[in-house]
Design an enzyme around this catalytic site. Structure first.
Site, mmCIF file in Angstrom:
data_model
loop_
_atom_site.group_PDB
_atom_site.id
_atom_site.type_symbol
_atom_site.label_atom_id
_atom_site.label_comp_id
_atom_site.label_asym_id
_atom_site.label_seq_id
_atom_site.Cartn_x
_atom_site.Cartn_y
_atom_site.Cartn_z
ATOM 1 C CD GLN A 71 2.721 0.127 -0.060
ATOM 2 O OE1 GLN A 71 2.301 1.073 0.562
ATOM 3 N NE2 GLN A 71 1.904 -0.788 -0.570
ATOM 4 C CG HIS A 72 3.544 0.575 -5.288
ATOM 5 N ND1 HIS A 72 2.513 -0.261 -4.950
ATOM 6 C CD2 HIS A 72 3.301 1.760 -4.659
ATOM 7 C CE1 HIS A 72 1.676 0.398 -4.150
ATOM 8 N NE2 HIS A 72 2.137 1.616 -3.952
ATOM 9 C CG ASP A 244 6.735 2.642 2.733
ATOM 10 O OD1 ASP A 244 5.633 2.401 2.221
ATOM 11 O OD2 ASP A 244 7.513 3.510 2.287
HETATM 12 O O1 5SP Z 1 3.732 4.469 -3.276
HETATM 13 C C1 5SP Z 1 3.600 4.539 -2.065
HETATM 14 C C2 5SP Z 1 2.387 3.998 -1.400
HETATM 15 O O2 5SP Z 1 1.408 3.542 -2.292
HETATM 16 C C3 5SP Z 1 4.681 5.178 -1.257
HETATM 17 O O3 5SP Z 1 4.234 5.461 0.038
HETATM 18 C C4 5SP Z 1 5.905 4.322 -1.232
HETATM 19 O O4 5SP Z 1 5.651 3.205 -0.425
HETATM 20 C C5 5SP Z 1 7.145 5.113 -0.804
HETATM 21 O O5 5SP Z 1 7.152 5.487 0.519
HETATM 22 P P1 5SP Z 1 8.233 6.453 1.217
HETATM 23 O O6 5SP Z 1 9.588 5.978 0.858
HETATM 24 O O7 5SP Z 1 7.936 7.839 0.769
HETATM 25 O O8 5SP Z 1 7.964 6.295 2.696
#
Ligand code: 5SP
Ligand code: ADP
Length: 475
Positions: A71-72, A244
């Site tokens: 995300q983000h 995700d």
């Molecule tokens: O910043 C967040 C949720 O707000 C993280 O969960 C990212 O979405 C990255 O996820 P992974 O690659 O560690 O699964």
């Protein structure tokens, strides 16, 4: 048999599953690595996606697909569909000051009410403010802002610099809700304009599809994208995709009462709810989920990689780290690791570094260090679970997933740290499976009931003294 493809384009790698749309049975898989770093050229994700699809045997027999992703991340495009600069990822903390500035300008309570979020460095809106303040020439070129999964979906549908149809960018509620400029009534352009320090009325933002709305990859027929993955000229249904964590909730079939704890690059705790959470303290992010509900979530920046680093330090692999930790007693002989190696998001301490407390000659053993690393990561997540429950969210069990959930020591210590029973679903790529379930949903018209409801529940063995010892070291 109708086949669907689900993708997890996560921080460290790209994972592909191709599954039977009727049963969820996985028939082929593929994966490819992503580069390290908190600033990444999105073309590396595109290369990895194509490699992972090729590794999974191609798309030729697939009828629908969906991409979930980290995300983000800020993927800024110019009006020719080119990436303006490398993407800044969710774990890049350079925008901490921008987050504080936006919060001071617009107010924490007002932002929580409008978007569900109080800005921290992870969220896209803070990265746009950082761009405006530090790279104004790049900021002036921004014609569209997408997230990693939006951009990859656009590319795989056949769009890109050769076919720069910015109006074809699409996303879903779950990922839009992590931008900091989306709320229940849609995009908030006033916040976006504040972030970019200009009138952003003309900036293209991906259209937010409803949970099982679809577009198609018709544009890919005969185009470079389809050729690259051997997809032929078939027109497929393309699902909205997801952030995700929302993808994992879909893949697990998480229900009200489940608290999902994921230990990957990020550590996350999240729950599916039927009403949004609005936490003006900013600890809990009031995200949307990918099925029409909500996904209150806390995230930590220091999770599986803390264990990777500790294993390296001790000169062992994952199995070795687990064996060492299991040989130590609960509480790790008084060693407490505050594992904020990369700064931290929960609590919001973007400039923090890690600290090892409680070292004595007798207690500073390899075994205790291995256990302290695992206890430190899990106690931070237990703190997050408490914060989510403080918002009135029910949690009757923890579902433990993510790369580090494969560690026997992580599983055993989780049962000691959390104060609700811990279930460990069979290790699978739940984010990619959730995306595949979403693809099956748009193909068949009904939401699949695959999932891990029946995951075995371990006995609850809570040892509150572990969390108490950890909390005593909190600043
Ligand atoms: O910043 C967040 C949720 O707000 C993280 O969960 C990212 O979405 C990255 O996820 P992974 O690659 O560690 O699964
Ligand atoms: N048995 C294990 N014990 C501890 N950590 C593990 C184990 N297997 C994999 N990992 C770690 O899990 C992480 C990858 O998990 P994953 O959930 O795929 O992350 P992401 O989705 O963020 O890319 C890596 O840091 C990897 O070293």
């Amino acid at each position: 048999m109708a086949l669907v493809m689900g993708v997890d384009s996560s921080t460290q790698s790209c994972k592909v599953v191709i599954a039977d749309a009727a049963t969820g049975e996985v028939v082929r898989t593929g994966r490819a690595a992503h580069p390290d770093g908190t600033e990444v050229d999105p073309s590396a994700w595109w290369d990895a996606l194509r490699a992972a699809i090729a590794d999974a045997g191609g798309l030729a027999d697939v009828e629908a697909w969906s991409i979930a992703g980290q995300q983000h991340g800020m993927v800024a495009l110019d009006d020719a569909g080119r990436v303006v600069r490398d993407a800044l990822l969710w774990n890049d903390t350079r925008s901490a000051e921008a987050a504080a500035d936006l919060t001071a300008e617009l107010g924490a309570s007002a932002l929580a009410e409008r978007t569900g979020l109080v800005p921290v460095a992870s969220f896209t809106v803070t990265k746009l403010r950082w761009l405006a303040d530090h790279e104004p020439v790049n900021a002036a070129r921004v014609a569209a802002v997408a997230l990693p999964h939006d951009w990859l979906t656009w590319r795989l549908r056949g769009y890109g610099p050769d076919r720069p149809r910015l109006d074809e960018l699409v996303t879903d509620r779950s990922d839009a809700s992590g931008t900091g400029y989306w709320g229940a009534t849609g995009y908030d352009r006033k916040i976006l304009s504040r972030a970019l320090r200009r009138d952003a009325a003309d900036v293209v933002l991906p259209r937010v599809l409803s949970p099982h709305e679809h577009v198609s990859d018709a544009a890919a027929s005969g185009a470079a994208a389809s050729d690259a993955v051997g997809s032929g000229a078939v027109v497929r249904r393309v699902a909205p995709g997801a952030g995700d964590n929302a993808g994992a909730a879909l893949g697990l079939g998480a229900r009200i009462g489940d608290a999902v704890v994921s230990i990957g690059t990020s550590g996350t705790v999240f729950a599916v709810t039927d009403a949004p959470v609005r936490d003006a303290s900013g600890t809990v992010a009031g995200f949307a989920d990918a099925a029409g509900g909500w996904l209150p979530l806390i995230a930590t920046l220091n999770a599986a990689r803390v264990l990777d680093a500790t294993a390296d330090l001790l000169g062992v692999d994952h199995e070795g780290l687990s064996a060492l930790a299991l040989a130590a007693a609960p509480g790790a002989g008084g060693l407490v690791l505050q594992p904020w190696f990369e700064g931290e998001r929960t609590p919001n301490r973007p400039d923090a570094t890690a600290t090892l407390f409680g070292m004595t000659l007798a207690g500073t053993t390899r075994e205790n260090l291995a256990r302290a690393a695992i206890e430190g990561v899990l106690c931070g997540l237990a703190f997050g679970l408490d914060a989510i429950r403080a918002q009135g969210v029910e949690a009757t069990r923890v579902l433990l997933i993510g790369g580090a959930a494969q560690s026997p020591a992580v599983r055993a210590i989780a049962a000691e740290v959390f104060d609700v029973p811990v279930s460990v679903p069979e290790p699978r790529e739940y984010v990619a499976l959730g995306a595949a379930a979403q693809a099956a949903w748009v193909l068949t018209g009904s939401r699949p009931t695959w999932g891990a409801h029946a995951a075995p529940v371990t006995d609850r063995k809570t040892m509150p003294e572990i969390v108490t010892q950890w909390r005593e070291r909190m600043p």
